[in-house]
Enzyme design. Sequence first.
Site, PDB file in Angstrom:
ATOM      1  N   ASP A 175      62.174   2.134  29.277  1.00 39.51           N
ATOM      2  CA  ASP A 175      61.874   1.227  30.385  1.00 39.51           C
ATOM      3  C   ASP A 175      62.134  -0.215  29.989  1.00 39.51           C
ATOM      4  OD1 ASP A 175      60.799   0.749  33.072  1.00 39.51           O
ATOM      5  OD2 ASP A 175      59.116  -0.192  32.027  1.00 39.51           O
ATOM      6  N   HIS A 195      62.208  -1.987  33.400  1.00 40.16           N
ATOM      7  CA  HIS A 195      60.900  -2.574  33.080  1.00 40.16           C
ATOM      8  C   HIS A 195      59.943  -2.486  34.278  1.00 40.16           C
ATOM      9  CE1 HIS A 195      58.978  -5.668  30.133  1.00 40.16           C
ATOM     10  NE2 HIS A 195      58.042  -4.915  30.711  1.00 40.16           N
ATOM     11  N   GLU A 246      66.794  -8.113  27.649  1.00 41.14           N
ATOM     12  CA  GLU A 246      66.736  -7.814  29.081  1.00 41.14           C
ATOM     13  C   GLU A 246      66.435  -9.049  29.934  1.00 41.14           C
ATOM     14  OE1 GLU A 246      62.204  -6.412  29.977  1.00 41.14           O
ATOM     15  OE2 GLU A 246      63.424  -4.994  28.863  1.00 41.14           O
ATOM     16  N   PRO A 257      52.532  -3.911  20.798  1.00 38.11           N
ATOM     17  CA  PRO A 257      53.040  -5.179  21.335  1.00 38.11           C
ATOM     18  C   PRO A 257      54.333  -5.606  20.665  1.00 38.11           C
ATOM     19  CG  PRO A 257      51.177  -5.572  19.880  1.00 38.11           C
ATOM     20  CD  PRO A 257      51.267  -4.081  20.049  1.00 38.11           C
ATOM     21  N   ASN A 274      56.175  -5.763  14.552  1.00 41.76           N
ATOM     22  CA  ASN A 274      56.737  -4.556  15.156  1.00 41.76           C
ATOM     23  C   ASN A 274      58.217  -4.686  15.482  1.00 41.76           C
ATOM     24  OD1 ASN A 274      54.203  -3.249  15.193  1.00 41.76           O
ATOM     25  ND2 ASN A 274      53.638  -4.372  17.038  1.00 41.76           N
ATOM     26  N   ASP A 284      48.030   4.101  14.233  1.00 45.71           N
ATOM     27  CA  ASP A 284      47.648   2.725  14.568  1.00 45.71           C
ATOM     28  C   ASP A 284      46.984   2.135  13.335  1.00 45.71           C
ATOM     29  OD1 ASP A 284      46.324   0.332  15.705  1.00 45.71           O
ATOM     30  OD2 ASP A 284      46.873   1.216  17.631  1.00 45.71           O
ATOM     31  N   ALA A 296      57.110  -0.101  26.065  1.00 49.85           N
ATOM     32  CA  ALA A 296      56.399  -1.242  25.499  1.00 49.85           C
ATOM     33  C   ALA A 296      57.250  -2.517  25.539  1.00 49.85           C
ATOM     34  CB  ALA A 296      55.947  -0.915  24.075  1.00 49.85           C
ATOM     35  N   ARG A 297      58.052  -2.732  24.492  1.00 48.12           N
ATOM     36  CA  ARG A 297      58.921  -3.905  24.419  1.00 48.12           C
ATOM     37  C   ARG A 297      60.255  -3.507  23.801  1.00 48.12           C
ATOM     38  NH1 ARG A 297      56.258  -5.824  27.670  1.00 48.12           N
ATOM     39  NH2 ARG A 297      55.221  -7.856  27.797  1.00 48.12           N
ATOM     40  N   ILE A 312      46.632   1.516  26.636  1.00 47.46           N
ATOM     41  CA  ILE A 312      47.705   2.335  27.214  1.00 47.46           C
ATOM     42  C   ILE A 312      47.948   3.575  26.373  1.00 47.46           C
ATOM     43  CG2 ILE A 312      50.168   2.406  27.749  1.00 47.46           C
ATOM     44  CD1 ILE A 312      49.934  -0.567  28.547  1.00 47.46           C
TER      45      ILE A 312
END
Length: 326
Positions: free
Chosen positions: A255, A292, A260, A203, A208, A172, A230-231, A153
Amino acid sequence: MKILVYNHRADETEYFQKFKEKYNVDLMLTDKTPTIETADFAKGFDCISIITTPINAALIKKFNDVGVKFISTRTIGYDHIDIKKAKELRIGVGNVTYSPRSVADYTVMMILMATRKVKAIMQNSYVQDYSLEGIQGKELHNLTVGVIGTGKIGRTVIKNLKGFECNIIAYDINENEEVKAHAKYVKLEELLMSSDVITVHVPGAEDNYHLINKNSISKMKDGVFIINTARGSIINTYDFIDAVEKGKIGGAALDVIENETNLYYKNLKGEVLGNRELAVLKSYPNVIITPHTAFYTDQAVSDMVENSILSCIAFYEGKENPWKVL
């Protein structure tokens, strides 16, 4: 082989039917959520397919008791599954992949909406306020966009952004040669300090958790824009809210948010939401909140259904499984 599909949605039906016939598998669909009470539905099934419902240790044990040997989540993320308990009981776990363009396209849309102050413009227009005060935006070619996470992504986001001629930097732990043709890899601290826009594509792993917090926000430019498709666990919501209110964060498009679960994908119109932070975030004219849905395209849904079925088949037949998590 038999697969029980939990949380089946109407938009998935045609794809389950299509791939059931294509791969000759025995499927049963239910719109029920996997719980201790509904786990008995899985008796006689080798595999179950789920979405984002939390699968805790007690539920893992219950599925083990009724004979389930593999859990496939129709999502990329699998942090909602108790992997430790699954490993203890030797239950296999798999995720899926789907078109990276779904989230990548949505991400670029949210970057544009945030930097062009679309939420404020639309709110003004609803009350017929067509003045220009407070809605002046920014042009991407003048900005540096930092991309945290360069998996499928993140890489697709970078490719999409090249057409806007903005400066792109990336971070990264595993650098990708393909990315280097379009963006410059930098250390995380440099990305935080140099970016006008930061978009996150990592992720929701333990490493993270709260990657964006009071400390990391303090290193960012004043007026930075934050994008998260992402999350929710990647952002410390309290620190984020504080930074928005102090003007450190100039705008955002989220998002996903923390906590959530049991909110998104349900019609809660007219109800009091059990998430105060969501209510606060929705109130800001410079923060865009979507439920989401970055993934939600026809191609992505088809991919999620097909790859969940293929993952179950690979597990059952003892073949190489590209979606195997455990």
